[in-house]
Enzyme design. Structure first.
Site, PDB file in Angstrom:
ATOM      1  N   GLU A   1      50.152  43.626  19.125  1.00 30.91           N
ATOM      2  CA  GLU A   1      50.125  43.706  17.656  1.00 30.91           C
ATOM      3  C   GLU A   1      50.543  42.367  17.058  1.00 30.91           C
ATOM      4  O   GLU A   1      51.292  41.617  17.679  1.00 30.91           O
ATOM      5  CB  GLU A   1      51.171  44.741  17.196  1.00 30.91           C
ATOM      6  CG  GLU A   1      50.663  46.161  17.143  1.00 30.91           C
ATOM      7  CD  GLU A   1      50.267  46.548  15.725  1.00 30.91           C
ATOM      8  OE1 GLU A   1      49.898  45.645  14.943  1.00 30.91           O
ATOM      9  OE2 GLU A   1      50.356  47.746  15.412  1.00 30.91           O
ATOM     10  N   ASP A   2      50.130  42.136  15.814  1.00 29.00           N
ATOM     11  CA  ASP A   2      50.587  40.925  15.119  1.00 29.00           C
ATOM     12  C   ASP A   2      52.039  41.066  14.681  1.00 29.00           C
ATOM     13  O   ASP A   2      52.875  40.221  14.977  1.00 29.00           O
ATOM     14  CB  ASP A   2      49.676  40.574  13.925  1.00 29.00           C
ATOM     15  CG  ASP A   2      49.492  41.715  12.915  1.00 29.00           C
ATOM     16  OD1 ASP A   2      49.940  42.850  13.174  1.00 29.00           O
ATOM     17  OD2 ASP A   2      48.885  41.453  11.859  1.00 29.00           O
TER      18      ASP A   2
ATOM     19  N   ASP B   1      56.154  46.023  10.892  1.00 33.84           N
ATOM     20  CA  ASP B   1      56.811  45.957   9.581  1.00 33.84           C
ATOM     21  C   ASP B   1      57.446  47.329   9.317  1.00 33.84           C
ATOM     22  O   ASP B   1      58.522  47.617   9.835  1.00 33.84           O
ATOM     23  CB  ASP B   1      55.717  45.568   8.573  1.00 33.84           C
ATOM     24  CG  ASP B   1      56.226  45.315   7.169  1.00 33.84           C
ATOM     25  OD1 ASP B   1      57.246  44.619   7.032  1.00 33.84           O
ATOM     26  OD2 ASP B   1      55.599  45.800   6.215  1.00 33.84           O
TER      27      ASP B   1
ATOM     28  N   LYS C   1      59.786  42.675  12.033  1.00 37.94           N
ATOM     29  CA  LYS C   1      60.565  42.648  10.783  1.00 37.94           C
ATOM     30  C   LYS C   1      61.407  43.919  10.746  1.00 37.94           C
ATOM     31  O   LYS C   1      61.096  44.861  10.011  1.00 37.94           O
ATOM     32  CB  LYS C   1      59.605  42.710   9.581  1.00 37.94           C
ATOM     33  CG  LYS C   1      59.178  41.405   8.985  1.00 37.94           C
ATOM     34  CD  LYS C   1      58.607  41.664   7.577  1.00 37.94           C
ATOM     35  CE  LYS C   1      57.278  41.024   7.375  1.00 37.94           C
ATOM     36  NZ  LYS C   1      56.644  41.342   6.077  1.00 37.94           N
TER      37      LYS C   1
ATOM     38  N   VAL D   1      54.543  36.656   5.512  1.00 36.36           N
ATOM     39  CA  VAL D   1      54.098  35.510   6.299  1.00 36.36           C
ATOM     40  C   VAL D   1      52.589  35.538   6.514  1.00 36.36           C
ATOM     41  O   VAL D   1      51.973  36.613   6.532  1.00 36.36           O
ATOM     42  CB  VAL D   1      54.827  35.455   7.663  1.00 36.36           C
ATOM     43  CG1 VAL D   1      56.291  35.121   7.471  1.00 36.36           C
ATOM     44  CG2 VAL D   1      54.666  36.758   8.436  1.00 36.36           C
TER      45      VAL D   1
END
Ligand code: IMP
Ligand code: MG
Length: 190
Positions: free
Chosen positions: A110-111, A114, A143, A165
């Site tokens: 995954e990037d 969140d 995050k 970001v």
């Protein structure tokens, strides 16, 4: 203006570098070594890249993973953001075609994690569909301060504060994915 600040001439957005291409590559080499150790002797591991955001991280990460059995690469496309900076709370599944990977060792790439909703949705989906032998998640960014549902990534590139970001695969309204560095997007209050 320092070399670490970019202002897009087309959009006027200010983007401040957080991690340089060199810092990113250094970290990915470290992660690759750790993942290689963990997956070294596992039978036919499968890597699933979550599009679109993971494409840069995925491409660099897998080239730093060395296992006895070759990796099988699969891709899905999930999204929860639309074009805003706040999660919609719904996970969309524009592309969720996977071959039969029942009982395999699965690593999801995954990037960013969140709220955790996307990752949780996909991990639950894979568990239900394929009863994986092992199921882990590698994310470029974590995050944790934004978490709404409980997800604990197994491999994390960088843990960041509550910033928005872009770059290195991550977008704002489908822009800036191609930037070679990771930057904080200053939306200027708008
Ligand atoms: P989650 O479901 O809330 O964990 O959101 C995960 C998705 O939100 C990621 O795959 C990204 O596409 C997007 N996202 C979350 N934070 C950011 C950010 O700071 N920049 C760009 N995209 C983000
Ligand atoms: Mg996005």
């Amino acid at each position: 203006m320092g070399a670490d600040m970019v202002t897009s001439e087309k959009t006027g957005h200010k983007i401040t570098e957080i991690y340089s291409p060199e810092q990113i590559q250094k970290r990915i080499i470290e992660l690759g070594q750790i993942i290689s150790q963990d997956y070294k002797s596992l039978e036919n591991p499968v890597v699933i890249g979550v599009m679109k955001g993971a494409f840069c991280f995925l491409a660099d990460l897998v080239r730093n993973i060395n296992t006895d059995d070759p990796l099988q690469m699969e891709f899905v496309r999930l999204s929860s953001y639309g074009s805003a900076t706040e999660s919609s709370g719904h996970v969309h599944t524009p592309y969720l075609e996977l071959p039969n990977i029942s009982h395999r060792h699965i690593l999801v790439v995954e990037d960013i994690i969140d709220s955790g909703r996307t990752a949780k949705f996909f991990l639950d989906y894979l568990t239900g569909q394929f009863q994986p032998a092992t199921l882990k998640i590698a994310c470029f960014l974590d995050k944790p301060s934004r978490r709404v549902v409980e997800v604990e990534p197994d491999y994390v590139g960088f843990t960041i504060n509550d910033l928005f970001v872009v770059g290195y695969g991550l977008d704002y309204a489908e822009k800036y994915r191609e930037l070679p560095f990771l930057g904080e997007l200053d939306l200027g209050g708008g």
